[in-house]
Structure formats: structure tokens, C-alpha cells
Write a protein that holds these residues in place. Structure first.
Motif, PDB file in Angstrom:
ATOM      1  N   ALA A  68     -22.221  34.346 -20.635  1.00 18.79           N
ATOM      2  CA  ALA A  68     -21.704  36.071 -20.631  1.00 18.79           C
ATOM      3  C   ALA A  68     -20.693  36.155 -19.473  1.00 18.79           C
ATOM      4  CB  ALA A  68     -22.927  36.665 -20.468  1.00 18.79           C
ATOM      5  N   LEU A  69     -20.594  35.331 -18.488  1.00 20.30           N
ATOM      6  CA  LEU A  69     -19.740  35.429 -17.379  1.00 20.30           C
ATOM      7  C   LEU A  69     -18.279  35.194 -17.849  1.00 20.30           C
ATOM      8  CD1 LEU A  69     -21.490  34.440 -14.124  1.00 20.30           C
ATOM      9  CD2 LEU A  69     -20.695  36.754 -14.628  1.00 20.30           C
ATOM     10  N   ASP A  70     -18.176  33.906 -18.573  1.00 18.02           N
ATOM     11  CA  ASP A  70     -17.063  33.137 -18.700  1.00 18.02           C
ATOM     12  C   ASP A  70     -17.505  32.324 -19.915  1.00 18.02           C
ATOM     13  OD1 ASP A  70     -13.956  32.849 -18.068  1.00 18.02           O
ATOM     14  OD2 ASP A  70     -14.936  31.004 -18.192  1.00 18.02           O
ATOM     15  N   MET A  71     -16.728  32.422 -20.970  1.00 16.97           N
ATOM     16  CA  MET A  71     -16.983  31.387 -22.237  1.00 16.97           C
ATOM     17  C   MET A  71     -16.472  29.963 -21.700  1.00 16.97           C
ATOM     18  SD  MET A  71     -18.712  30.819 -24.811  1.00 16.97           S
ATOM     19  CE  MET A  71     -19.203  32.506 -25.418  1.00 16.97           C
ATOM     20  N   ARG A  72     -15.409  29.945 -21.330  1.00 16.66           N
ATOM     21  CA  ARG A  72     -15.002  28.468 -20.854  1.00 16.66           C
ATOM     22  C   ARG A  72     -16.040  27.655 -19.866  1.00 16.66           C
ATOM     23  NH1 ARG A  72      -8.571  28.835 -19.868  1.00 16.66           N
ATOM     24  NH2 ARG A  72      -9.236  31.019 -19.396  1.00 16.66           N
ATOM     25  N   TYR A  73     -16.070  28.450 -18.699  1.00 17.63           N
ATOM     26  CA  TYR A  73     -17.167  27.876 -17.580  1.00 17.63           C
ATOM     27  C   TYR A  73     -18.461  27.683 -18.284  1.00 17.63           C
ATOM     28  CZ  TYR A  73     -13.590  28.530 -13.613  1.00 17.63           C
ATOM     29  OH  TYR A  73     -12.551  28.520 -13.025  1.00 17.63           O
ATOM     30  N   GLY A  74     -18.841  28.764 -19.050  1.00 22.21           N
ATOM     31  CA  GLY A  74     -20.049  28.710 -19.450  1.00 22.21           C
ATOM     32  C   GLY A  74     -20.413  27.398 -20.344  1.00 22.21           C
ATOM     33  N   LEU A  75     -19.263  27.295 -21.443  1.00 22.78           N
ATOM     34  CA  LEU A  75     -19.629  25.968 -22.334  1.00 22.78           C
ATOM     35  C   LEU A  75     -19.636  24.527 -21.345  1.00 22.78           C
ATOM     36  CD1 LEU A  75     -17.207  26.906 -25.134  1.00 22.78           C
ATOM     37  CD2 LEU A  75     -19.726  26.846 -25.105  1.00 22.78           C
ATOM     38  N   PHE A  76     -18.810  24.352 -20.121  1.00 15.47           N
ATOM     39  CA  PHE A  76     -18.906  23.429 -19.440  1.00 15.47           C
ATOM     40  C   PHE A  76     -20.045  23.344 -18.563  1.00 15.47           C
ATOM     41  CE2 PHE A  76     -18.015  20.853 -15.682  1.00 15.47           C
ATOM     42  CZ  PHE A  76     -17.105  19.915 -16.307  1.00 15.47           C
ATOM     43  N   MET A  77     -20.529  24.418 -18.130  1.00 17.73           N
ATOM     44  CA  MET A  77     -21.978  24.617 -17.614  1.00 17.73           C
ATOM     45  C   MET A  77     -22.960  24.147 -18.664  1.00 17.73           C
ATOM     46  SD  MET A  77     -21.267  25.296 -14.517  1.00 17.73           S
ATOM     47  CE  MET A  77     -22.977  25.313 -13.725  1.00 17.73           C
ATOM     48  N   THR A  78     -22.899  24.702 -19.785  1.00 18.99           N
ATOM     49  CA  THR A  78     -23.807  24.121 -20.893  1.00 18.99           C
ATOM     50  C   THR A  78     -23.847  22.774 -20.931  1.00 18.99           C
ATOM     51  OG1 THR A  78     -23.717  26.234 -21.896  1.00 18.99           O
ATOM     52  CG2 THR A  78     -24.635  24.562 -23.132  1.00 18.99           C
ATOM     53  N   ALA A  79     -22.787  21.999 -20.985  1.00 19.55           N
ATOM     54  CA  ALA A  79     -22.774  20.438 -21.420  1.00 19.55           C
ATOM     55  C   ALA A  79     -23.157  20.019 -20.060  1.00 19.55           C
ATOM     56  CB  ALA A  79     -21.110  20.068 -21.338  1.00 19.55           C
ATOM     57  N   LEU A  80     -23.198  20.399 -18.779  1.00 21.23           N
ATOM     58  CA  LEU A  80     -23.889  19.776 -17.685  1.00 21.23           C
ATOM     59  C   LEU A  80     -25.441  20.004 -17.633  1.00 21.23           C
ATOM     60  CD1 LEU A  80     -21.665  21.030 -14.567  1.00 21.23           C
ATOM     61  CD2 LEU A  80     -21.621  18.671 -15.528  1.00 21.23           C
ATOM     62  N   LEU A  81     -25.853  21.113 -18.116  1.00 25.81           N
ATOM     63  CA  LEU A  81     -27.187  21.204 -18.284  1.00 25.81           C
ATOM     64  C   LEU A  81     -27.914  20.367 -19.036  1.00 25.81           C
ATOM     65  CD1 LEU A  81     -27.058  25.422 -17.837  1.00 25.81           C
ATOM     66  CD2 LEU A  81     -28.326  23.528 -16.161  1.00 25.81           C
ATOM     67  N   VAL A  82     -26.904  20.322 -20.163  1.00 24.40           N
ATOM     68  CA  VAL A  82     -27.693  19.325 -21.294  1.00 24.40           C
ATOM     69  C   VAL A  82     -27.743  17.761 -20.663  1.00 24.40           C
ATOM     70  CG1 VAL A  82     -26.948  18.109 -23.511  1.00 24.40           C
ATOM     71  CG2 VAL A  82     -27.003  20.580 -23.244  1.00 24.40           C
ATOM     72  N   ALA A  83     -26.644  17.527 -19.985  1.00 23.92           N
ATOM     73  CA  ALA A  83     -26.615  16.029 -19.396  1.00 23.92           C
ATOM     74  C   ALA A  83     -27.621  15.935 -18.360  1.00 23.92           C
ATOM     75  CB  ALA A  83     -25.373  15.949 -18.654  1.00 23.92           C
ATOM     76  N   MET A  84     -27.945  16.903 -17.588  1.00 25.64           N
ATOM     77  CA  MET A  84     -29.096  17.158 -16.491  1.00 25.64           C
ATOM     78  C   MET A  84     -30.403  17.014 -17.322  1.00 25.64           C
ATOM     79  SD  MET A  84     -28.139  19.421 -13.533  1.00 25.64           S
ATOM     80  CE  MET A  84     -26.441  18.828 -12.513  1.00 25.64           C
ATOM     81  N   LEU A  85     -30.585  17.477 -18.260  1.00 25.98           N
ATOM     82  CA  LEU A  85     -31.874  17.692 -18.983  1.00 25.98           C
ATOM     83  C   LEU A  85     -32.116  16.123 -19.653  1.00 25.98           C
ATOM     84  CD1 LEU A  85     -31.881  21.018 -20.732  1.00 25.98           C
ATOM     85  CD2 LEU A  85     -33.714  20.385 -19.495  1.00 25.98           C
TER      86      LEU A  85
END
Length: 174
Positions: A68-85
Motif C-alpha cells: 500500500a505504501l509502494d508497490m515496488r518496495y512492497g513486492l521486495f519486502m513480500t519476497a523477503l518475508l516469504v524467505a524469512m518464513l
């Protein structure tokens, strides 16, 4: 809702010394992974082979916020969260001793590193004044790494316009 620039600028105001930023490159991911490890143990089943856990619920909520803040950063952060999970889930399945050793150990060491950085900064952590700093911190680290690589120059310029440039703080003892 505050904008990406609002959030990054507010957080950046507490993080202008490059030594503090470097400690965040290490400490923030450690803390973030620790939280995911600790929350991954709290499971209530699986869906299509994916464990349903408090960590997954938190990751989804964080990913939605980042997007919601920023799609490019958001997708990168999502990938990081998936890796951390993916890293956290097998650790959470270990014995209670190993799970806690990883979770609490990473959390404690990460915070020690953070407080060393804030000693250099001469300022308390941002979340002391705004609890949103806990969710914005990981995004700040990603943004600062990108800035160091020459990415998102317009975002960097907007953040620095509000919070000032990165500069080494002079010690009061010097």
C-alpha cells in the motif's frame, strides 16, 4: 495513511549517521527474522502445505501495508518475508530449546547491534516515539541499501529533503 515519503522521512530523521545505518543493515534483519521464528511456532494447521501460523498472518499484514505504501518496495519486502518464513518454519519445528535459542538469541543480539548504532547516532530508536518504526525499520533498511546502490534517487532526494543528508555525527567528546 502516511505516504512512503512520510514514513521513510520520519524514520530517517532518527538515522542520519552512516554508522547507525550500517548497524541497521545487520540488526534489523536479525530482529525481523527472530520475530518470524518466534511467531512461526504458533500454528493452527496448514493450507495447501503452507503452515498457518501467527508468523504468516503477520507477514501477510506487513506485506499488504508495504504494498500500500509502494508497490515496488512492497513486492521486495513480500519476497523477503516469504524467505524469512521459509527459514523460520523449520526452526520453529525444532525442540523448544533450539527454537527459543534461535528466536531469542537473534532478537537479543540484533537489539544490541541496534543500540550500538543509536549510541553513534546520539538519538533513541524511532519506535520510542512512534511504534510504526517497528514496521518501517525493515523498509528503511531496504530503501537505504537501494539508495547506496543508486536506486530510487527521487525517493532518496525526497527523504533527504525532509530528514537531512546522511552524515557522521561528531562526538561531544572530540
Amino acid at each position: 495513511m502516511k505516504t512512503l515519503i512520510d514514513q521513510l522521512s520520519n524514520y530517517a530523521a532518527y538515522h542520519r549517521d552512516p554508522r547507525n545505518i550500517v548497524t541497521h543493515y545487520i540488526g534489523v534483519p536479525m530482529i525481523m527474522l527472530a520475530v518470524v521464528i518466534l511467531l512461526a511456532r504458533l500454528q493452527w494447521g496448514a493450507l495447501a502445505g503452507v503452515p498457518l501460523s501467527l508468523a504468516l498472518l503477520g507477514a501477510v499484514a506487513a506485506a499488504v501495508y508495504y504494498c500500500a505504501l509502494d508497490m515496488r518496495y512492497g513486492l521486495f519486502m513480500t519476497a523477503l518475508l516469504v524467505a524469512m518464513l521459509a527459514l523460520a518454519t523449520p526452526i520453529a519445528a525444532q525442540s523448544t530449546t533450539l527454537w527459543l535459542a534461535w528466536g531469542v538469541g537473534l532478537f537479543a543480539v540484533g537489539w544490541v547491534i541496534q543500540f550500538i548504532g543509536h549510541y553513534y547516532e546520539g538519538r533513541k530508536p524511532a519506535f520510542f516515539d512512534d511504534v510504526m518504526g517497528l514496521i518501517v525499520g525493515p523498509l528503511f533498511v531496504v530503501a537505504e541499501l537501494g539508495f547506496a546502490l543508486g536506486l530510487r534517487k527521487s525517493v532518496q532526494a525526497a527523504v533527504e529533503l525532509r530528514s537531512g543528508p546522511v552524515r557522521r555525527r561528531q562526538s561531544a567528546h572530540a
